[in-house]
Design an enzyme around this catalytic site. Structure first.
Site, PDB file in Angstrom:
ATOM      1  N   ARG A   1     -12.355 -17.245 -10.138  1.00  9.65           N
ATOM      2  CA  ARG A   1     -13.671 -16.689 -10.336  1.00  9.65           C
ATOM      3  C   ARG A   1     -14.345 -16.505  -8.984  1.00  9.65           C
ATOM      4  O   ARG A   1     -14.354 -17.415  -8.151  1.00  9.65           O
ATOM      5  CB  ARG A   1     -14.440 -17.552 -11.336  1.00  9.65           C
ATOM      6  CG  ARG A   1     -15.489 -18.422 -10.798  1.00  9.65           C
ATOM      7  CD  ARG A   1     -16.035 -19.315 -11.894  1.00  9.65           C
ATOM      8  NE  ARG A   1     -16.522 -20.502 -11.238  1.00  9.65           N
ATOM      9  CZ  ARG A   1     -17.224 -21.456 -11.805  1.00  9.65           C
ATOM     10  NH1 ARG A   1     -17.503 -21.390 -13.083  1.00  9.65           N
ATOM     11  NH2 ARG A   1     -17.640 -22.485 -11.119  1.00  9.65           N
TER      12      ARG A   1
ATOM     13  N   ILE B   1     -10.240  -3.712   1.354  1.00 12.34           N
ATOM     14  CA  ILE B   1      -9.371  -4.644   0.631  1.00 12.34           C
ATOM     15  C   ILE B   1     -10.215  -5.621  -0.183  1.00 12.34           C
ATOM     16  O   ILE B   1      -9.921  -5.915  -1.340  1.00 12.34           O
ATOM     17  CB  ILE B   1      -8.466  -5.422   1.598  1.00 12.34           C
ATOM     18  CG1 ILE B   1      -7.607  -4.435   2.384  1.00 12.34           C
ATOM     19  CG2 ILE B   1      -7.577  -6.396   0.843  1.00 12.34           C
ATOM     20  CD1 ILE B   1      -6.796  -5.079   3.467  1.00 12.34           C
TER      21      ILE B   1
ATOM     22  N   LYS C   1       2.729  -7.986  13.038  1.00 16.18           N
ATOM     23  CA  LYS C   1       3.487  -8.456  11.867  1.00 16.18           C
ATOM     24  C   LYS C   1       4.804  -9.081  12.310  1.00 16.18           C
ATOM     25  O   LYS C   1       5.230 -10.117  11.775  1.00 16.18           O
ATOM     26  CB  LYS C   1       3.769  -7.284  10.923  1.00 16.18           C
ATOM     27  CG  LYS C   1       2.496  -6.760  10.253  1.00 16.18           C
ATOM     28  CD  LYS C   1       2.796  -5.515   9.431  1.00 16.18           C
ATOM     29  CE  LYS C   1       1.536  -4.992   8.765  1.00 16.18           C
ATOM     30  NZ  LYS C   1       1.704  -3.621   8.263  1.00 16.18           N
TER      31      LYS C   1
ATOM     32  N   GLU D   1       0.965 -14.369   2.593  1.00 12.81           N
ATOM     33  CA  GLU D   1       1.853 -13.335   2.068  1.00 12.81           C
ATOM     34  C   GLU D   1       1.381 -11.914   2.358  1.00 12.81           C
ATOM     35  O   GLU D   1       2.172 -11.022   2.656  1.00 12.81           O
ATOM     36  CB  GLU D   1       2.032 -13.547   0.556  1.00 12.81           C
ATOM     37  CG  GLU D   1       3.094 -12.687  -0.086  1.00 12.81           C
ATOM     38  CD  GLU D   1       4.497 -12.996   0.441  1.00 12.81           C
ATOM     39  OE1 GLU D   1       4.879 -12.365   1.434  1.00 12.81           O
ATOM     40  OE2 GLU D   1       5.185 -13.864  -0.135  1.00 12.81           O
TER      41      GLU D   1
ATOM     42  N   LEU E   1       4.559  -7.342  -0.961  1.00 11.07           N
ATOM     43  CA  LEU E   1       5.980  -7.699  -1.103  1.00 11.07           C
ATOM     44  C   LEU E   1       6.190  -9.200  -0.857  1.00 11.07           C
ATOM     45  O   LEU E   1       5.567  -9.773   0.031  1.00 11.07           O
ATOM     46  CB  LEU E   1       6.836  -6.914  -0.101  1.00 11.07           C
ATOM     47  CG  LEU E   1       6.845  -5.402  -0.267  1.00 11.07           C
ATOM     48  CD1 LEU E   1       7.774  -4.782   0.780  1.00 11.07           C
ATOM     49  CD2 LEU E   1       7.304  -5.029  -1.666  1.00 11.07           C
TER      50      LEU E   1
ATOM     51  N   THR F   1     -10.844  -9.716   6.432  1.00 12.38           N
ATOM     52  CA  THR F   1     -11.422  -9.015   7.568  1.00 12.38           C
ATOM     53  C   THR F   1     -10.275  -8.598   8.487  1.00 12.38           C
ATOM     54  O   THR F   1      -9.109  -8.873   8.208  1.00 12.38           O
ATOM     55  CB  THR F   1     -12.336  -9.943   8.390  1.00 12.38           C
ATOM     56  OG1 THR F   1     -11.522 -10.951   9.016  1.00 12.38           O
ATOM     57  CG2 THR F   1     -13.371 -10.623   7.498  1.00 12.38           C
TER      58      THR F   1
ATOM     59  N   ASP G   1       0.082  -2.849  15.455  1.00  9.23           N
ATOM     60  CA  ASP G   1      -0.003  -3.480  14.148  1.00  9.23           C
ATOM     61  C   ASP G   1       1.368  -4.035  13.714  1.00  9.23           C
ATOM     62  O   ASP G   1       1.474  -5.179  13.270  1.00  9.23           O
ATOM     63  CB  ASP G   1      -0.506  -2.412  13.155  1.00  9.23           C
ATOM     64  CG  ASP G   1      -0.700  -2.994  11.784  1.00  9.23           C
ATOM     65  OD1 ASP G   1      -1.500  -3.939  11.656  1.00  9.23           O
ATOM     66  OD2 ASP G   1      -0.031  -2.523  10.835  1.00  9.23           O
TER      67      ASP G   1
END
Ligand code: ADP
Ligand code: ASP
Ligand code: MG
Length: 847
Positions: free
Chosen positions: A523, A497, A716, A640, A647, A590, A712
């Site tokens: 930046r 990611i 969430k 988010e 989403l 991470t 997982d």
């Protein structure tokens, strides 16, 4: 007396930081053209030129001979600026550039022979930086049909020396500048004067005056000197900041523009290190009614900051902070000092003779010690001289120690209203104590306009933020944001990611390594992995970023890439926190237990954006500690990307709540991997084939059981639950695992080998669901009181029925959307969409 007739002149000064290229000079022309009436323009050297010239002089003196390339480079930079700002056909200015650069080449060659650089020669060398700038501007104004004339600074600004940091001679400057410039202005021509330099005093052995510089940043002073001489209506200093701010924006991210401040306040700030103004820039206008404006170069319509004799903002006894780093604190102490008169006077006299400037003095009430700060570079010399001076007192035991403590910083807290407000000092020190910052020394300026204190250099930034927050300086003038030109991004984690994000971050720095000052945006300044980090305060150039990505893809840790440094993430963060970053954002990409690091980042003034779920889906204490750390620091914690990738789930929740709705329940399919596998199984594919396909497409975790176990999704769901006020622990989340008992302890390889054994069961489940017209979904169901995640066979009435592939879907049941929940659907897995979600948060944090 036509000359004495009031001629209301404006002086406009353009700072080097803003003058990067031809486009910038065109903008100067535009700003000048936008003003009415008589105007005088004062310019700095283009960005970086003064440093370059000083560097070349130093290198030549050290014996380097082949500096021709560098001189040619500067020559073409100037010519390019001229071409772009004034068009072709500017012979005269072009010739000036060429002559000046030829002369520079010759000067450097002779320095390489002489191996000696006198302050006089150094000033002569750097003076061309501003002189050529002014030539170019005069030509550019001319080319636009505005009549302009180059006027050399040595004709109008007179100094008493010394070279390198000359003091202006006010009387001569007043007289001569008025005599030279008024008639030019009166005839409708704009004088263009190079800043930073003036005529040196006449020396015995020479008949002509040389050129002396006014000290770094001296163009500000040139502008106010001319403003004073001309009795100007106003002086505008056009800079790359929106105005004079409550603190250096690179240190205190929520620094604000101060709409107006008193000259004495601004002078105090400049004197105590606020880099925005030359330390003596306001002396010429003190006591005169000539307002000075600090204005943003990027926006000529903005108000900027007015520095004048008015007193406003009475509610703010403290208006701004400034700091000087790289200082040393010298202490002269001894039991016998009490009875010895004049120790302090002799101390400062001795330092004065050495030309060492003292910026803060405090004497303990017992008179047993005096301490003061000097620039770190002068610490040794100061200590040695004092040991010399007090040799006898030391021998007699009256003075027993002369110590220097290096690496400290002095911070000045400035405000004219302090005098009338008791308790300001107490508030300052309470704020520091609360942040655990140790004060090494304190001094209250005799002016009562300022309280200064000394802290360890490493704590200077934190100290400024603490005091800034304590006096609510981010609300000054209605809290108009300082509109930083960019936001510095620090990536924690450089895995899939992180790399996807680095690829889509809109431009790093410009190819030449210069930050893209005016275009705004994000930046990337640093990337941190488990064993090291890379850091470039001006922004990692795109090429470097590409190199990092390639190196990491080959499995190389950041500590080993060129420019990489070994460090733990906590060490890397403390290192970064000492640097002046602009509105920094730490992005956690991470999958580690990073909560302590995030708290560290928040208290260092960073906003935090999470893609990592762990810090907010662990023990409740931990996530609430994180939330309160953010609140205490006044920073944002944005999450988010932790649920549903890009989403807008948190965003929707926030909007619902803000609009007065109440969310009763959130349900969702939150795993792209499980979504894919289940839709494939629904369509008749075998479970093992579906899972293998998902692995092949890179949807799953390395061990697919991490997805199948529901852990997982459970995390969430807990994050969403906490949004609704769920007070439980991770163990209170009911999770149905899709991995049968006897498959859980297998090695990953074995598990994959025996995958086919699961197919029959799955086929049965799928056809049972189908028979009832339902489809299989892995659903999280979340309320304030209960969280459950597990397999469901949903019918047509469910929004999840038609969900396809890796798409995620979340349904909000609220007081308003009670019958038909508000549904959000879209891609919910993969590095690219997650990175997009993170980017959204970053833009929000940077807004
Ligand atoms: P110029 O281009 O006119 O020479 P400078 O670079 O000298 O301008 O001054 C602007 C810089 O001063 C900004 O980049 C900013 O980081 C720094 N600065 C330090 N303290 C302050 C402050 N209190 N307000 C505004 N800018 C500040
Ligand atoms: N060019 C000089 C400097 O860099 C003076 C100025 O910009 O004001 O210090
Ligand atoms: Mg400056």
């Amino acid at each position: 007396m036509a000359n004495a007739k009031k001629l209301s002149v404006e002086v406009h000064k353009f700072g080097g930081a803003s003058l990067a290229d031809g486009a910038a000079f065109r903008r100067v022309v535009e700003i000048i053209a936008g003003r009415q009436g008589p105007r005088v323009a004062v310019v700095s050297a283009p960005a970086g030129v003064t440093d370059l010239l000083l560097g070349l002089a130093g290198r030549a003196t050290a014996g380097e001979t082949n500096l021709d390339g560098e001189v040619a480079g500067l020559n073409s930079r100037y010519l390019e600026i001229l071409r772009s700002a004034a068009g072709r056909g500017q012979r005269e200015a072009g010739d000036e550039i060429k002559q000046s650069m030829d002369e520079l080449g010759r000067l450097l060659s002779s320095l390489a022979v002489l191996r000696e650089l006198t302050p006089r020669t150094r000033d002569f060398i750097v003076s061309r930086g501003e002189r050529l700038s002014a030539r170019i501007l005069a030509a550019a104004l001319d080319a636009k049909g505005l009549r302009a004339r180059y006027v050399d600074a040595t004709e109008v600004v007179f100094t008493d020396g010394p070279y390198g940091g000359a003091s202006p001679n006010l009387m001569m400057t007043d007289l001569t500048a008025r005599k030279v410039l008024r008639p030019i202005c009166a005839s409708g021509v704009i004088p263009v004067v190079p800043g930073f330099i003036g005529a040196a005093p006449v020396e015995e052995d020479r008949r002509v005056r040389g050129v002396a510089t006014l000290g770094r940043g001296g163009t500000d002073l040139t502008a106010t000197l001319l403003g004073r001489a001309l009795g100007a209506q106003e002086v505008s200093l056009w800079k790359d900041v929106p105005g004079l701010l409550t603190a250096d924006p690179r240190v205190v991210p929520d620094a604000r523009v101060i709409p107006q401040l008193h000259v004495r306040e601004a002078a105090e700030l400049a004197y105590f290190g606020a880099k925005v103004l030359h330390p003596r820039a306001l002396i010429p206008v003190a006591g005169r009614s000539i307002p000075v404006f600090v204005r943003p170069f990027a926006d000529a319509t903005a108000a900027g900051t007015e520095i004048s004799a008015r007193r406003t903002l009475d509610r703010y006894p403290v208006k701004a902070l400034s700091a000087v780093g790289a200082q040393a604190l010298i202490t002269v102490a001894g039991n016998g000092m009490l009875g010895v008169p004049g120790i302090a006077a002799r101390t400062f006299e001795a330092l004065h003779r050495q030309g060492i400037s003292v910026s803060l003095i405090s004497q303990s009430s017992s008179e047993q010690s005096i301490c003061f700060s000097v620039p770190e570079a002068a610490a040794r010399q100061a200590r040695d001289k004092l040991a010399d001076e007090f040799r006898e007192q030391i021998a007699r035991g009256e003075v027993d120690r002369i110590e220097a403590r290096t690496a400290v910083a002095t911070v000045a807290v400035v405000g004219i209203g302090m005098a009338g407000h008791p308790g300001i000092a107490a508030r300052v020190f309470a704020a520091l104590a609360e942040s655990g910052i140790n004060i090494v020394a304190i001094a209250q300026g005799s002016s009562e306009l300022n309280i200064s204190f000394v802290v360890d250099g490493k704590e200077a930034a934190a100290a400024q933020r603490a005091v800034h927050a304590a006096f609510q300086l981010s609300k000054i003038g209605g809290g108009a944001a300082s509109r930083a030109v960019h936001t510095d991004v620090v990536l924690l984690g450089f895995g899939q990611i992180g790399r996807a994000l680095a690829k889509i971050l809109p431009r790093g720095g410009k190819p030449n390594g210069k930050p893209n000052g005016t275009s705004g945006g994000l930046r990337l300044v640093a990337a941190i992995d488990r064993g090291g980090f890379v850091f470039e305060p001006a922004g990692l150039p795109p090429r470097t970023i590409a190199g990092l990505i390639a190196a990491k893809e080959k499995g190389q840790p950041l500590a080993d890439v060129p420019g990489g440094r070994p460090a733990s993430p906590a060490q890397a963060l403390s290192f970064l926190a000492e640097h002046a970053l602009t509105d920094p954002i730490l992005v956690d990409v991470t999958a580690d237990e990073s909560a302590p690091l995030l708290r560290q980042a928040l208290s260092a003034g960073m906003d935090v954006v999470l893609a990592n779920k762990r810090p907010i889906s662990g023990p409740r204490d931990q996530s609430s500690a994180l939330a309160s750390a953010a609140e205490r620091a006044g920073r944002r914690l944005l999450t988010e990307a932790t649920v549903g990738a890009g989403l807008p789930i948190f965003d929707t929740h926030r909007k619902l709540v803000e609009s007065g709705d109440r969310v009763l329940k959130i349900e969702g399919c939150l795993s792209g991997t499980l979504g894919f596998v289940l839709t494939e199984v629904d369509r008749g594919r075998s479970f093992s084939a579906a899972l293998r396909k998902a692995m092949e497409l890179g949807y799953t975790e390395p061990d697919p059981r991490d997805d199948l176990s529901g852990a997982d999704v459970g995390r969430k769901a807990l994050i969403l639950g906490r949004l609704l006020g769920f007070a439980g622990e991770p163990g209170d989340v009911g999770v149905e695992s899709l991995v049968p008992e006897d498959f859980r302890s297998l090695s990953p390889d074995e598990f994959l080998r025996r995958l086919d054994d699961l197919d029959a069961d799955w086929a049965k489940r799928a056809s049972a669901a189908k028979a009832k017209g339902r489809s299989l979904r892995y659903v999280a169901s979340v309320t304030k009181d209960r969280i459950a995640v597990g397999l469901q066979a949903v019918d047509r009435s469910s929004p999840f029925f038609g969900l396809k592939g890796t798409d995620n879907q979340v349904a909000f049941t609220t007081v308003r959307y009670r019958k038909n929940p508000l549904v959000i659907t879209g891609p919910g897995a993969g590095p690219a969409v997650t990175a997009a979600g993170v980017l959204n948060d970053m833009l929000r944090a940077g807004a």
